[in-house]
Every structure is written in structure tokens, then in C-alpha cells.
Design an enzyme around this catalytic site. Sequence first.
Site, PDB file in Angstrom:
ATOM      1  N   ARG A 149      13.660 -28.478  20.795  1.00  0.00           N
ATOM      2  CA  ARG A 149      12.484 -28.351  19.925  1.00  0.00           C
ATOM      3  C   ARG A 149      11.224 -27.972  20.709  1.00  0.00           C
ATOM      4  O   ARG A 149      10.125 -28.420  20.404  1.00  0.00           O
ATOM      5  CB  ARG A 149      12.249 -29.660  19.139  1.00  0.00           C
ATOM      6  CG  ARG A 149      13.454 -30.107  18.314  1.00  0.00           C
ATOM      7  CD  ARG A 149      13.818 -29.088  17.242  1.00  0.00           C
ATOM      8  NE  ARG A 149      15.122 -29.409  16.646  1.00  0.00           N
ATOM      9  CZ  ARG A 149      16.263 -28.820  16.989  1.00  0.00           C
ATOM     10  NH1 ARG A 149      16.272 -27.848  17.902  1.00  0.00           N
ATOM     11  NH2 ARG A 149      17.395 -29.155  16.408  1.00  0.00           N
ATOM     12  N   SER A 191      10.735 -33.671   9.440  1.00  0.00           N
ATOM     13  CA  SER A 191      10.682 -34.725  10.462  1.00  0.00           C
ATOM     14  C   SER A 191       9.300 -34.766  11.090  1.00  0.00           C
ATOM     15  O   SER A 191       8.765 -33.734  11.486  1.00  0.00           O
ATOM     16  CB  SER A 191      11.736 -34.474  11.542  1.00  0.00           C
ATOM     17  OG  SER A 191      13.034 -34.563  11.004  1.00  0.00           O
ATOM     18  N   GLU A 261       6.411 -33.811  16.059  1.00  0.00           N
ATOM     19  CA  GLU A 261       6.828 -32.423  15.829  1.00  0.00           C
ATOM     20  C   GLU A 261       5.709 -31.643  15.147  1.00  0.00           C
ATOM     21  O   GLU A 261       5.766 -30.428  15.064  1.00  0.00           O
ATOM     22  CB  GLU A 261       8.085 -32.383  14.938  1.00  0.00           C
ATOM     23  CG  GLU A 261       9.385 -32.679  15.660  1.00  0.00           C
ATOM     24  CD  GLU A 261      10.591 -32.196  14.880  1.00  0.00           C
ATOM     25  OE1 GLU A 261      10.461 -31.197  14.140  1.00  0.00           O
ATOM     26  OE2 GLU A 261      11.667 -32.799  15.017  1.00  0.00           O
TER      27      GLU A 261
END
Length: 265
Positions: A149, A191, A261
Site C-alpha cells: 500500500r 479501510s 490509509e
Amino acid sequence: MTRLVDFSKFTSVKIGGVHEIFEVNNIEDLNSPEFLGSVMIGGGNNLLISPNPPKMAILGKSFDYINFNPLGEKIYLEIGAATKSAKIYNFAKQNNIAHLEFLKNIPGTLGGLIKMNAGLLKFSISDNLTHVRLARGWVGKEEISFSYRHSGIDEAILGAKFELRSGFDASISDAISAKRENQPKGASFGSCFVNPDGHFAGALIEAVGLKGYAIGGAKFSEEHANFLINFNHASFEDATSLINLAKARVEEKFGVKLKSEVCIL
């Protein structure tokens, strides 16, 4: 050119005011005074806008394209960074192209997906990527620090090239969809935190008593604690307060630093 964007409608979490952003329609625009110093935004799915954000820019329609080049057993795609994931997924399905099935379940534009190396389960957008187009030209994947990520790219992303093969497998996207059926509904980022090594962010947030916890109009979902839900006209301060509270409690109890995130501007 510039245009006004209402971020309470544009972003997936539905938080933010109306701000002027600069639209990039060609390479020359990247050298214009209006663009210099701007932060490039994508589809607004992982974005939290403050009441006083920095200068912002967005790619125009000229960066929304898919070029298809099959060569023998391999298939080469060049895709503009403004192209939405759903368009890429549908193109792969219609042309029997493998390795992009997971995109059915991830919203956003290609630029944003590459910026955060988006993915699901064992799949990531960088898996079959060969080059990324930046303002300085095409850059090979080996020159980019892709990790879980994360891409490390701090420049405007204009497009990407992929080396793929035929053999679209609908069972992959169907299996991922089935796993995601129980995800919370409502305005969210998806998320909120990256899963730390050896942990699940949602379980950590639940363990510190924040599952279902609300500040103002924002809360961590009762269904999955790693989803921050805007349930009642949440403000920027509501969301950031909740994010910071989760970070503090999890680090205090478990010694684990949660990494968001969410891109906060």
C-alpha cells in the site's frame, strides 16, 4: 483551467467544502503558474479535505484512456491516470485480459491506485505494471519503491503501462466480492488504517474500545472498526479527532503505530 469542486459530494467520505482546483489537460499545464505547488488529487476515495487545503489539481479527460496492444501471448496496456478502476475492469473483462480482476472491488482512478499501490488480498496494482508516466517521462517499475500500500511517488502520476496475458478469471472478482459483502455501508474511506505487520487494524481498534465509538458525526463502524463512517454530516475535525484517538489508544495499549490509509489535505 480551474473549476469549483464540492468535496462533500466529490469524496467518498462526503466531508469537505467547495474549493477551486486546477484541471490539467496536457503536459504543458504542469509548468503553468496555476499548477505549481499544487497537490494532485484523484477520484476522492481516500481523501479528507480540511477547511483550508493547499492548492489542488486534477487530471482532465485527456488522461482518461486505455490503449490496447496484444503481442503474441502477451497483452500490453497503456492507461491514463484519470481512468476509473471500473472502466479498466470492464475493459479487461470484455477483452479477456487476466490480472486486473480485483479492480472490480476497488474504487478510484488509476493515478490514485498507483500512488497508494492499491490492492486486495494478495493482489496489488503494481504486480503487472512495467512503467509509470510522470512529468519527467516514463519511469520503469524497478526505479519505484513499491511496497504494501505504498509507492513512494511524490510527483504527478499521468499514466502507466502493464504487461498482461489473456484469460480473464471472473471467479477472482466474485470471490473478493463475496468477502466484501459484509463491509459497512455508508460514506467512508474504505479501510481507514493499513493493517500493521502481524495485526488487523480493525481488531486493534475494537480491542481499545472504539468499535462504534463516535465523535460528532463520525464513528468507527459497529460492523468493522477499521471503517470510519460519516453518519451525520461529519466535519474534518470529527474525522481527524477519531483517527488521532485510535492511533493514540492503540499505541498506548499495544505499542503498535497505526498508519492511516487516508490522505489528509
